[in-house]
Design a protein around this motif. Sequence first.
Motif, mmCIF file in Angstrom:
data_model
loop_
_atom_site.group_PDB
_atom_site.id
_atom_site.type_symbol
_atom_site.label_atom_id
_atom_site.label_comp_id
_atom_site.label_asym_id
_atom_site.label_seq_id
_atom_site.Cartn_x
_atom_site.Cartn_y
_atom_site.Cartn_z
ATOM 1 N N GLU A 2 0.837 -1.187 0.000
ATOM 2 C CA GLU A 2 0.000 0.000 0.000
ATOM 3 C C GLU A 2 0.877 1.245 0.000
ATOM 4 O O GLU A 2 1.814 1.357 0.786
ATOM 5 C CB GLU A 2 -0.881 -0.021 1.239
ATOM 6 N N ILE A 3 0.573 2.162 -0.884
ATOM 7 C CA ILE A 3 1.326 3.415 -0.953
ATOM 8 C C ILE A 3 0.654 4.410 -0.029
ATOM 9 O O ILE A 3 -0.532 4.690 -0.161
ATOM 10 C CB ILE A 3 1.363 3.953 -2.392
ATOM 11 N N GLN A 4 1.423 4.949 0.898
ATOM 12 C CA GLN A 4 0.876 5.902 1.848
ATOM 13 C C GLN A 4 1.958 6.868 2.290
ATOM 14 O O GLN A 4 3.119 6.712 1.945
ATOM 15 C CB GLN A 4 0.289 5.174 3.055
ATOM 16 N N GLY A 5 1.566 7.849 3.044
ATOM 17 C CA GLY A 5 2.505 8.810 3.599
ATOM 18 C C GLY A 5 3.020 9.786 2.569
ATOM 19 O O GLY A 5 2.312 10.158 1.628
ATOM 20 N N PRO A 6 4.264 10.201 2.740
ATOM 21 C CA PRO A 6 4.822 11.231 1.867
ATOM 22 C C PRO A 6 4.919 10.803 0.408
ATOM 23 O O PRO A 6 4.791 11.634 -0.488
ATOM 24 C CB PRO A 6 6.213 11.503 2.430
ATOM 25 N N LEU A 11 3.454 11.499 -5.219
ATOM 26 C CA LEU A 11 2.881 10.946 -6.446
ATOM 27 C C LEU A 11 1.735 11.806 -6.969
ATOM 28 O O LEU A 11 1.610 12.013 -8.183
ATOM 29 C CB LEU A 11 2.398 9.514 -6.221
ATOM 30 N N ILE A 12 0.932 12.328 -6.074
ATOM 31 C CA ILE A 12 -0.156 13.214 -6.483
ATOM 32 C C ILE A 12 0.418 14.501 -7.080
ATOM 33 O O ILE A 12 -0.028 14.966 -8.144
ATOM 34 C CB ILE A 12 -1.079 13.512 -5.287
ATOM 35 N N ALA A 13 1.417 15.073 -6.426
ATOM 36 C CA ALA A 13 2.058 16.291 -6.944
ATOM 37 C C ALA A 13 2.710 16.022 -8.290
ATOM 38 O O ALA A 13 2.623 16.842 -9.217
ATOM 39 C CB ALA A 13 3.094 16.805 -5.946
ATOM 40 N N MET A 83 12.920 7.480 -2.728
ATOM 41 C CA MET A 83 12.230 7.221 -1.459
ATOM 42 C C MET A 83 11.635 5.817 -1.431
ATOM 43 O O MET A 83 11.674 5.147 -0.396
ATOM 44 C CB MET A 83 11.124 8.261 -1.237
ATOM 45 N N TRP A 84 11.111 5.373 -2.550
ATOM 46 C CA TRP A 84 10.519 4.039 -2.630
ATOM 47 C C TRP A 84 11.591 2.961 -2.419
ATOM 48 O O TRP A 84 11.398 2.006 -1.685
ATOM 49 C CB TRP A 84 9.828 3.870 -3.970
ATOM 50 N N VAL A 85 12.735 3.137 -3.066
ATOM 51 C CA VAL A 85 13.845 2.188 -2.908
ATOM 52 C C VAL A 85 14.352 2.237 -1.467
ATOM 53 O O VAL A 85 14.603 1.187 -0.855
ATOM 54 C CB VAL A 85 14.980 2.486 -3.909
ATOM 55 N N TYR A 86 14.498 3.425 -0.912
ATOM 56 C CA TYR A 86 14.970 3.560 0.471
ATOM 57 C C TYR A 86 14.027 2.863 1.440
ATOM 58 O O TYR A 86 14.465 2.117 2.329
ATOM 59 C CB TYR A 86 15.109 5.036 0.839
ATOM 60 N N ASN A 87 12.715 3.072 1.278
ATOM 61 C CA ASN A 87 11.753 2.402 2.137
ATOM 62 C C ASN A 87 11.787 0.891 1.953
ATOM 63 O O ASN A 87 11.651 0.137 2.915
ATOM 64 C CB ASN A 87 10.334 2.918 1.885
#
Length: 92
Positions: A2-6, A11-13, A83-87
């Motif tokens: 699930e994609i959430q948070g910052p 992604l919206i921006a 950020m996705w890779v870091y997470n």
Amino acid sequence: MEIQGPILYLLIAWGILTAIFIVLLIWRSVLASHEDDQIFLDAAEEHMAKEQRELVAKITSLTKPIATTGIAAGALLLVIAGMWVYNGLRNF
């Protein structure tokens, strides 16, 4: 997953910024399709020359916003991917 948070907000921006970029590209394309490559005018058709100069000025004025939004969208996409890779690595 699930994609959430910052990342969700980024992604919206990114989607909004990319949509603006695409609209600007389409608008420039529409304006450019009305531009004549070569035009032969006499003194009586000066208004056509004026319209052509205004059209070229509009196309030229779109160059900076197109470049800015394109670069910003690309940079934002790189930030999101980082950020996705870091997470992903942090939760591994």
